[in-house]
Structures are given as C-alpha cells and as structure tokens.
Design an enzyme around this catalytic site. Structure first.
Site, mmCIF file in Angstrom:
data_model
loop_
_atom_site.group_PDB
_atom_site.id
_atom_site.type_symbol
_atom_site.label_atom_id
_atom_site.label_comp_id
_atom_site.label_asym_id
_atom_site.label_seq_id
_atom_site.Cartn_x
_atom_site.Cartn_y
_atom_site.Cartn_z
ATOM 1 N N GLY A 48 0.778 -1.236 0.000
ATOM 2 C CA GLY A 48 0.000 0.000 0.000
ATOM 3 C C GLY A 48 0.804 1.278 0.000
ATOM 4 O O GLY A 48 0.335 2.324 -0.468
ATOM 5 N N GLU A 103 3.945 4.506 5.763
ATOM 6 C CA GLU A 103 2.766 3.635 5.655
ATOM 7 C C GLU A 103 1.638 4.355 4.931
ATOM 8 O O GLU A 103 1.547 5.591 4.972
ATOM 9 C CB GLU A 103 2.266 3.255 7.053
ATOM 10 C CG GLU A 103 2.836 1.944 7.582
ATOM 11 C CD GLU A 103 2.195 0.715 6.946
ATOM 12 O OE1 GLU A 103 1.637 0.822 5.836
ATOM 13 O OE2 GLU A 103 2.257 -0.365 7.563
ATOM 14 N N ASP A 104 0.775 3.578 4.296
ATOM 15 C CA ASP A 104 -0.427 4.179 3.719
ATOM 16 C C ASP A 104 -1.483 4.387 4.800
ATOM 17 O O ASP A 104 -2.083 5.452 4.897
ATOM 18 C CB ASP A 104 -0.982 3.334 2.556
ATOM 19 C CG ASP A 104 -1.145 1.860 2.921
ATOM 20 O OD1 ASP A 104 -0.531 1.418 3.903
ATOM 21 O OD2 ASP A 104 -1.882 1.150 2.224
ATOM 22 N N ASP A 107 -4.446 1.184 10.958
ATOM 23 C CA ASP A 107 -5.819 0.861 11.337
ATOM 24 C C ASP A 107 -5.826 0.501 12.822
ATOM 25 O O ASP A 107 -6.083 1.340 13.688
ATOM 26 C CB ASP A 107 -6.304 -0.281 10.444
ATOM 27 C CG ASP A 107 -7.769 -0.604 10.645
ATOM 28 O OD1 ASP A 107 -8.362 -0.098 11.610
ATOM 29 O OD2 ASP A 107 -8.334 -1.380 9.853
ATOM 30 N N LYS A 135 -6.693 5.586 11.269
ATOM 31 C CA LYS A 135 -8.057 5.348 11.768
ATOM 32 C C LYS A 135 -8.095 5.500 13.286
ATOM 33 O O LYS A 135 -7.063 5.408 13.951
ATOM 34 C CB LYS A 135 -8.525 3.959 11.334
ATOM 35 C CG LYS A 135 -8.937 3.921 9.870
ATOM 36 C CD LYS A 135 -9.692 2.649 9.559
ATOM 37 C CE LYS A 135 -10.302 2.728 8.173
ATOM 38 N NZ LYS A 135 -10.988 1.477 7.823
ATOM 39 N N PHE A 156 -14.915 1.916 5.406
ATOM 40 C CA PHE A 156 -14.197 1.142 4.408
ATOM 41 C C PHE A 156 -13.698 2.084 3.312
ATOM 42 O O PHE A 156 -14.456 2.476 2.438
ATOM 43 C CB PHE A 156 -15.111 0.067 3.832
ATOM 44 C CG PHE A 156 -14.359 -1.093 3.268
ATOM 45 C CD1 PHE A 156 -13.127 -0.927 2.638
ATOM 46 C CD2 PHE A 156 -14.867 -2.377 3.376
ATOM 47 C CE1 PHE A 156 -12.426 -1.997 2.125
ATOM 48 C CE2 PHE A 156 -14.182 -3.462 2.863
ATOM 49 C CZ PHE A 156 -12.951 -3.260 2.231
ATOM 50 N N VAL A 157 -12.455 2.474 3.395
ATOM 51 C CA VAL A 157 -11.928 3.438 2.421
ATOM 52 C C VAL A 157 -10.972 2.761 1.440
ATOM 53 O O VAL A 157 -10.262 1.827 1.796
ATOM 54 C CB VAL A 157 -11.206 4.625 3.106
ATOM 55 C CG1 VAL A 157 -12.165 5.450 3.914
ATOM 56 C CG2 VAL A 157 -10.060 4.152 3.973
ATOM 57 N N ASP A 163 -6.607 -0.858 -0.886
ATOM 58 C CA ASP A 163 -7.317 -1.706 -1.839
ATOM 59 C C ASP A 163 -8.540 -2.388 -1.246
ATOM 60 O O ASP A 163 -8.698 -2.470 -0.025
ATOM 61 C CB ASP A 163 -6.367 -2.795 -2.360
ATOM 62 C CG ASP A 163 -6.096 -3.874 -1.299
ATOM 63 O OD1 ASP A 163 -5.657 -3.515 -0.199
ATOM 64 O OD2 ASP A 163 -6.345 -5.067 -1.578
ATOM 65 N N ARG A 169 -6.267 0.441 -5.689
ATOM 66 C CA ARG A 169 -5.013 1.023 -5.201
ATOM 67 C C ARG A 169 -4.569 2.202 -6.065
ATOM 68 O O ARG A 169 -3.966 3.143 -5.584
ATOM 69 C CB ARG A 169 -3.892 -0.020 -5.259
ATOM 70 C CG ARG A 169 -3.839 -0.972 -4.109
ATOM 71 C CD ARG A 169 -2.492 -1.682 -4.114
ATOM 72 N NE ARG A 169 -2.566 -3.023 -3.572
ATOM 73 C CZ ARG A 169 -2.571 -3.315 -2.275
ATOM 74 N NH1 ARG A 169 -2.487 -2.358 -1.386
ATOM 75 N NH2 ARG A 169 -2.640 -4.563 -1.867
HETATM 76 C C1 PRP Z 1 -2.305 -2.377 5.592
HETATM 77 C C2 PRP Z 1 -1.384 -1.182 5.820
HETATM 78 C C3 PRP Z 1 -0.647 -1.549 7.059
HETATM 79 C C4 PRP Z 1 -1.649 -2.384 7.810
HETATM 80 C C5 PRP Z 1 -2.273 -1.564 8.889
HETATM 81 O O1 PRP Z 1 -1.611 -3.365 4.920
HETATM 82 O O2 PRP Z 1 -0.510 -0.976 4.728
HETATM 83 O O3 PRP Z 1 0.534 -2.251 6.800
HETATM 84 O O4 PRP Z 1 -2.659 -2.803 6.894
HETATM 85 O O5 PRP Z 1 -3.189 -2.313 9.635
HETATM 86 P P1 PRP Z 1 -3.139 -2.378 11.212
HETATM 87 O O6 PRP Z 1 -2.811 -1.005 11.732
HETATM 88 O O7 PRP Z 1 -4.534 -2.813 11.596
HETATM 89 O O8 PRP Z 1 -2.123 -3.391 11.616
HETATM 90 P P2 PRP Z 1 -2.309 -4.670 4.337
HETATM 91 O O9 PRP Z 1 -2.072 -5.817 5.264
HETATM 92 O O10 PRP Z 1 -3.730 -4.370 3.959
HETATM 93 O O11 PRP Z 1 -1.430 -4.956 3.043
HETATM 94 P P3 PRP Z 1 -1.238 -4.047 1.731
HETATM 95 O O12 PRP Z 1 -0.398 -2.856 2.123
HETATM 96 O O13 PRP Z 1 -0.507 -4.939 0.794
HETATM 97 O O14 PRP Z 1 -2.613 -3.646 1.258
#
Ligand code: PRP
Length: 183
Positions: A48, A103-104, A107, A135, A156-157, A163, A169
C-alpha cells in the site's frame, strides 16, 4: 484512475488528488526541516505504501534513501492479528541510520507495533513513522506516529494505495466504498 471513472462505487469522496498533494507538500517541508543535516532512510511497507512513498519522497527537498519491507499479517478476515511474518526484509543495514517508516494506513496499529520493535532491535540512530491515513483505533492503541496525513473515520476506504480485493489502489483520491461493491 480518476475518481469520476468509478464514482458509482463510492458513497463519499474523502480526499481528492489535490488534497493529498497539498498535504504531502506540507509534510515534506516539515520532514526537510526536522531532519536538516541528516540523510533519511525511508522504509516503505509494501504494497500500500508505494504511492505515498513516491509522492512524499518527491515532496522533500533533501536527499533520502529508500528501502522496502513486505509483511504478511496472520489471522483471518480483514482485521490484523498483530502477528506478522516478514515476506521481504530490508536490503539495507539500518544501524546508526535515521529511519522513517512510511505507511499508507494505520488501522489497529498492530502491524506497526510489531514492525517498530523489530526495527528498533537493529539499532537505528532514530526511528519514526509517517502514515498518510490513520483510523481512530490506532489512537486508542497509542501508536506513536510523528507524521500523519489525515485522520479518517472508521469506514471502508479505498484509493491511493488502499485496496479492496486488490482493486482501487491506483485510484488518485480516497473514497468510502459503497456497500453494493463489498456485500
Ligand atoms: C495495511 C497497511 C498496514 C496495515 C495496517 O496493509 O498498509 O501495513 O494494513 O493495519 P493495522 O494497523 O490494523 O495493523 P495490508 O495488510 O492491507 O497490506 P497491503 O499494504 O498490501 O494492502
């Protein structure tokens, strides 16, 4: 992909391409100032963070280096479990380096908690986090984030690296997904 091309898939646009660019210019300038005289190593978390890494690094006017990690969160469903497996480790030795994790989204904050303790054990000169989106739950879990693009609601964004089933993405902005897309 422009938001207009798939506007039926969204209930609400949260940030346009221009909003994101403006915020990254501010953050880039702030980072330049904070790390004046130091050369930063940006660590992007795949997949991401690709968009934010590309745009944040270009919003900076100082030299920086880049490396990438790929991690996989154990656990079922959409929530991360906090147990993380490294799929691709860094190519760089980060000891004595000034590191900024990019980071993107944060959560629950569980992924970063793991990542931070892992990276801290490698002896960097400094270790900070930048995330484009955060978040509310991450605030409750007190993840110490130095740079935040936008605090967003617990919806859900998608877009700008975020993605749904691998899609969206490459959307230039960020929007909340309409229920008919995921139900
Ligand atoms: C997303 C994002 C972080 C993580 C955050 O990655 O890039 O790494 O989730 O979530 P958390 O704070 O609840 O731990 P994801 O696992 O969706 O993989 P991606 O970047 O390949 O979409």
């Amino acid at each position: 992909m422009d938001l207009e091309h798939v506007s039926d898939d969204f209930t609400r646009v949260l940030y346009t391409e221009a909003d994101i660019e403006r915020r990254l210019q501010e953050l880039g300038a702030q980072i330049d100032q904070d790390y004046d005289g130091k050369e930063l190593l940006l660590i992007g978390v795949l997949n991401g963070a690709v968009m934010v890494m590309a745009d944040l690094s270009r919003a900076m006017n100082s030299h920086c280096h880049m490396d990438w990690m790929a991690i996989s969160s154990y656990g079922s469903g959409t929530k991360s479990s906090g147990v993380v497996r490294i799929l691709k480790d860094l190519n760089t030795d980060i000891s004595e380096r000034h590191v900024l994790v990019v980071e993107d989204i944060i959560d629950t904050g569980l992924t970063l908690s793991y990542l931070l303790s892992n990276l801290a054990s490698r002896g960097p000169a400094s270790l900070e986090i930048m995330t484009m989106f955060r978040k509310p739950e991450a605030l409750e879990n007190r993840v110490d984030v130095r740079y935040v693009g936008f605090d967003i609601p617990n919806e859900f964004v998608v877009g700008y690296g975020l993605d749904f089933g691998g899609r969206y993405r490459n959307l230039k902005g960020v929007a909340t997904l309409a229920p008919h897309v995921y139900s």
